[in-house]
Scaffold this active site. Sequence first.
Site, mmCIF file in Angstrom:
data_model
loop_
_atom_site.group_PDB
_atom_site.id
_atom_site.type_symbol
_atom_site.label_atom_id
_atom_site.label_comp_id
_atom_site.label_asym_id
_atom_site.label_seq_id
_atom_site.Cartn_x
_atom_site.Cartn_y
_atom_site.Cartn_z
ATOM 1 N N SER A 107 0.858 -1.179 0.000
ATOM 2 C CA SER A 107 0.000 0.000 0.000
ATOM 3 C C SER A 107 0.903 1.240 0.000
ATOM 4 C CB SER A 107 -0.931 -0.028 1.219
ATOM 5 O OG SER A 107 -1.770 1.107 1.244
ATOM 6 N N LYS B 127 -5.311 3.085 -2.398
ATOM 7 C CA LYS B 127 -4.440 2.544 -1.351
ATOM 8 C C LYS B 127 -5.205 2.316 -0.041
ATOM 9 C CE LYS B 127 -0.689 2.216 -3.769
ATOM 10 N NZ LYS B 127 -0.097 0.892 -4.052
ATOM 11 N N TYR C 189 -5.455 8.127 -5.996
ATOM 12 C CA TYR C 189 -4.383 7.256 -5.480
ATOM 13 C C TYR C 189 -4.679 6.851 -4.033
ATOM 14 C CZ TYR C 189 0.332 5.599 -4.384
ATOM 15 O OH TYR C 189 1.409 4.838 -3.999
#
Length: 361
Positions: A187, A205, A201
């Site tokens: 991650s 994650k 993004y």
Amino acid sequence: MPAKRETTQTRNMDIFPLVLIYIGPVVAVVLIFLGVLSHVIKPGGARVPIKGRHVFVTGGSMGIGLAIAKQAAAQGAKVSLLARGRHKLEEAREEIRRDTGADVSVYSVDVRDEEGVKKSLQEAGTVDVLVCNQGFGLARELVQMDMAEVRRMLDINVVGTFNLIRHALPPMQQTASSTPRSISIISSQAGQLGVYGYTHYCASKFALRGLAEALQQEVISHNIRVCLVCPPPVETPGYLDARKMFSELTIALASSTSKMDVKDVARETLDGIKSGKFFVPCNWQGFALSLAGSGGSPATSPLTSLYEVFLAGAIRLGLIFTVGKWYNIITKWKKAERQKTANSLAVCEAAHLNLNERRWP
């Protein structure tokens, strides 16, 4: 003079029992609490060896994935690499062979291609340590994004991880092994803390954490450990390409996070896998974030659990100040940006009026 020294020694002897009276109970309580935690925490600790095991690394042709593969091969693992580009994979294989003497298997597949992923994992054979490292990031405000970009990122970072685990897991569950196996998901610290300009993004994650927490519950009965690796920015080729698109504001905020060398992240990842940790932070900032945001995550260490219980509040307080500082930076930056735009408009209007006056007969 000797009498004075004797008096000092006597005072020290008098203080020592008092220290024991106050410190002793605290130490006793901590030790008892650690003892209770060691029996309560689940799934608890585990040792996951690397030597002689099959380590399958995605995104393994460069950056963090290549560094993990190289270090795993150096530790005696049988390594397989999966990435899209055949040429880069062949270069990675040659580099690992040159540096470690080990040969590796390579599979040129896009993680979004479920059938391709399935076929590659069938050819590779049962995996002992799966490292889901593929992914990419772009820094751009949400209103500036193309939805095709958003879907592509979610498909690679999240759906691709589902594809890999979905087809690697059945053989891992069905093939008996008294030694724990591992699924490692790479991650980011941007999966622990939201960052300006990283909406899609961060979304991808953060999603990996939910996947990892739920997955650990599903696979623990098969002696499989899940770990979530949360590195800070790492100057990989992918990061350097993404940085070219960073806004000045994103760069200003990102500068508060220390960067790491790719080899150090690979070492922390493998150490975390071998120790059976769930959260694998790569530096002190990641460690603090994991303590403050541990929530309902699996507990694997009594000592770490003790830190979480007693330090989470203090770390949360520190993060309040940090995030507050970020908001102040954003507010000042946007105000200056609006002022700059207003000044530009004023100059244009003045120039336009001036031009009209000159044209007036």
